[in-house]
Write a protein that holds these residues in place. Sequence first.
Motif, PDB file in Angstrom:
ATOM      1  N   LEU A  44       1.759  -0.703  -3.191  1.00  0.00           N
ATOM      2  CA  LEU A  44       1.470   0.445  -2.324  1.00  0.00           C
ATOM      3  C   LEU A  44       0.292   1.274  -2.824  1.00  0.00           C
ATOM      4  N   LEU A  75       1.052  -6.481  -2.139  1.00  0.00           N
ATOM      5  CA  LEU A  75       1.608  -5.611  -1.113  1.00  0.00           C
ATOM      6  C   LEU A  75       2.711  -6.352  -0.372  1.00  0.00           C
ATOM      7  N   LYS A 119       4.885   1.011   8.286  1.00  0.00           N
ATOM      8  CA  LYS A 119       3.571   0.752   7.705  1.00  0.00           C
ATOM      9  C   LYS A 119       3.209   1.926   6.802  1.00  0.00           C
ATOM     10  N   GLU A 165       7.607   7.118   3.572  1.00  0.00           N
ATOM     11  CA  GLU A 165       6.460   6.456   4.198  1.00  0.00           C
ATOM     12  C   GLU A 165       6.719   4.983   4.498  1.00  0.00           C
ATOM     13  N   THR A 166       7.676   4.370   3.779  1.00  0.00           N
ATOM     14  CA  THR A 166       7.887   2.943   4.015  1.00  0.00           C
ATOM     15  C   THR A 166       9.236   2.637   4.648  1.00  0.00           C
ATOM     16  N   ARG A 182      -2.880   1.048  -2.902  1.00  0.00           N
ATOM     17  CA  ARG A 182      -4.046   1.247  -2.046  1.00  0.00           C
ATOM     18  C   ARG A 182      -3.718   2.203  -0.901  1.00  0.00           C
ATOM     19  N   ALA A 183      -2.517   2.042  -0.376  1.00  0.00           N
ATOM     20  CA  ALA A 183      -2.135   2.887   0.752  1.00  0.00           C
ATOM     21  C   ALA A 183      -1.835   4.319   0.291  1.00  0.00           C
ATOM     22  N   MET A 184      -1.270   4.439  -0.886  1.00  0.00           N
ATOM     23  CA  MET A 184      -0.847   5.772  -1.338  1.00  0.00           C
ATOM     24  C   MET A 184      -1.373   6.034  -2.746  1.00  0.00           C
ATOM     25  N   HIS A 195       1.370   4.616   4.469  1.00  0.00           N
ATOM     26  CA  HIS A 195       0.097   5.318   4.312  1.00  0.00           C
ATOM     27  C   HIS A 195       0.365   6.542   3.464  1.00  0.00           C
ATOM     28  N   GLU A 196      -0.726   7.157   2.980  1.00  0.00           N
ATOM     29  CA  GLU A 196      -0.527   8.272   2.056  1.00  0.00           C
ATOM     30  C   GLU A 196       0.163   9.446   2.753  1.00  0.00           C
TER      31      GLU A 196
END
Lengths: 776, 140
Positions: A364, A438, A444, A352-353, A366-368, A446-447
Amino acid sequence: MENFPVIILVAIFLAAFLAPWLHRVLGDRCGLVLSLVPLAGATGYALMLPQIMAGGVVSFRHAWVPSLGIALDFYVDGLSLLFLLLISVIGAFVTWYAAGYLAGKKDLGRFYLFLFGFMGSMLGVVSADHLVLLFIFWELTSISSYLLIGYYHNEAKSRAAALQALLVTGAGGLCFLAGVILLGRMAGTFLISELLQMDAATLVAQPGFTTVLVLILLGAFTKSAQFPFHFWLPNAMEAPAPVSAYLHSATMVKAGIFLLARLFPLLSASPLWFPIVAPVGAVTMILGVVMALGQNDLKKILAYTTVAVLGTLTMLLGIGTELAVQAAMAYLLAHALYKATLFMTSGTVDHETGTRDPDLLGGLRRAMPFTAAAALIGGLSMAGVPMLLGFVSKEYFYKALLDAPGSGVWWEVLGVSASVVMVALAITAGFKPFWGRLKPTPKKAHEAPWTMWLGPLLLGVAGIKTGLFPSYAGAGLVGPAAAAVLGDAGFVGGLKLWHGWTTALGLSAVTVVLGLALYGLLPRIRAARGIYAGLARFGPERGYDNLLEGVLSFARWQTGVLQNGYLRNYIMTVVLFTVVLVGWMLPGVVPPPDWSAMVRPNVLTVTVCLLIMAGAVFACLTSSRFTAILALGVVGIGIAMLYFMFSAPDLAMTQVLVETLTLVLFVLAFYRLPVFGNYSKKAVKVRDALVAAVFGTVMAMVVLVEQSSRAADNDVSRFMSENSLTLANGRNVVNVILVDFRALDTLGEITVLAIAALGVFAMMRLRPGSKKEDGK
Amino acid sequence: MNSVILATVSRLLTGVLLVFSVFLLLRGHNLPGGGFSGGLVAASAFVLFAFANGFPAARSMLFFTPHVIIGCGLVVAIVAGLAGNLAGLPFLTGLWDKTPLPVIGKLGTPLLFDLGVYFAVLGVTTLIVFSLGEDGEEEE
């Protein structure tokens, strides 16, 4: 229930072969369908739990190659069941995970084929009762892991890593096979269940047992990446994350540990067991954590800590007390749960990153959120924080070390230092990427889809559940496994969370504190990782590289000598070898010619023989290729005539046909050849004539020997001619031999013919510059 | 090779040779012959035809590509062997129907096996000859 192991095994392999087709039909969703198979398998294995917990075993027998005594025998006890459940459950989660991680990849179907092939092989390894069967599955895991590590086959690094893993584990596999054969012959049985019933002391006392021990240990050590064979495991991180999570944490690398544990009652009876196995494990453990410290790649960190854990397990089995074995089983279970989780979450982070460098990652969560939760649980378990299985297993680990035989506090010091590093690295892998500020990443974040976080999360939850209530895991899995390893059905190895204020608890507390402190130093250690590159020049991987290069250059040299591309040299080699190999046996056995037994020459035979000789001489002397070929034709047809005269019409007919077609082939190949010149020097000609003369003489002697021994032992040919009509309904003995008595030979021959024809076709058609490549 | 005589004769001879090859195959179990020599005779029929009428014509007369024929031969031979397994006997055990038929004689799996040999030999020989021959034509 007896046939469960086989049914599940067959189902997994069936799923493997259906996977490419399913992928074509269902696309990326095929992983979810396929995962039902290992899940059903896991249910099947779980149904065996009560029987195993009661101290029973499940065994299944089926004759396979009775003439060699090889049978499809399966045997499931506590040790097998622990592995079977881990392999099938984690296998199902990895199948989900791959569906997300490799979504949209064209060759996902092929990936699942390899993955399920591996799964089946691994299940076979841990449930096989016959040592040869175990070896077959063992090799299958090597091959399927080769295919999985090299999944990104258009990357050179990936291919090199796959080859390295295959060569190292393959070499170990050969040692293992040799050990198995020696052991089986020594003990008189290849069945593990019977071997474990034998009296280990008498077996160990047999001469040659040390060889068996060393060979089997080599097999186990290469597979489980023990020093000095550890280097292939971190390199295998070139594989996609699902492969790393499955093969290199939970399953394949534990096959070696499984083997050590399986044969523990036998092998540990040897006085050499402790001095070899325990130090190798300890060295591997320390080496693993030291190497892991300097890595700036989450996957490499996890790989080296895996090496360290494998070392720990080996060390515990090497120590070999009841407590150590129990600790090893608990540690193995805990490690499988948390390491698979962490491999998957770090793969998700990478996916994802776009980076796996812990220094570049942070915040990460919050995003995942789900991935972060799974990683946190995995990290806490790896660090050995209370309420997780990792804590319980570390308590037992320390208890086993405190209880270990031998003087001094070396075991404790080694164990605690390894665990301290584990704590620091657990924070790096499970905590650092998700918490704090972060940081910007190449992609970018995300989960990930649910397929990629549900499996790790479930494994994490399993870690919490077993950590809070270890008695269930103890009674169901760890206890029976330890009892099976120890070969003591009465052993009760329950796990407890609370042991009171013990030394082990104190050591645990110290470990966590020191680990936190070490974590603070990690960035500085990583910054100085140049030292590692310098050290690598002296590592065993260097030896592997040199060995590989040596073998390759030897192969190049001997190919240059033997495969020089000149037909005349090949013929010369074959002829000379025949002369030497046959010739040295001849002196003393060649009888004087028995003229009376020979056919009386008549005008016809003499004429034909003279024709043959004239043809041969003419073929040598002529300066025209066409004449030479015709002269050779005369030789061939002359031989066919001899066959006719001595009543071998079948041979004669075939000889004529072959002669004819050979002539056709010569004519076709004719004008492709360069102008027929006479390039040979006189010395070369003399040499060739000499070789030919010697060969002719040897062959003549062989005929004489054959003729004199014929009367004595022609049982075979008498059997053939007497039984050809009665047994095989044919009067033509030659044909009956070809299609009935020796039909298997004929089948082999036509297969060879087919391959030869394909070879000719390939040489003619697939040359560079050839226009037609479609085979039409 | 543009010889009218060869082209005409080859048409006749090819047929005769093919019939002869089948004859050899069928009588093989009791009299000289068999799948190997039968296959060679059949192959020489196609080779003769190819020399007289060109390789494309021979290929179209052969109908299947030599690759397919080789494969079929091997499969037939293995199937003949597996028949033994189906009857609960070892691989390649000959099974016979003991009532002789006119012309062909007794039927059994060894005949089927010989048929596999026949096709394998036919395919191998034609594949080699066609490969060598066509490669030459291409460069002329």
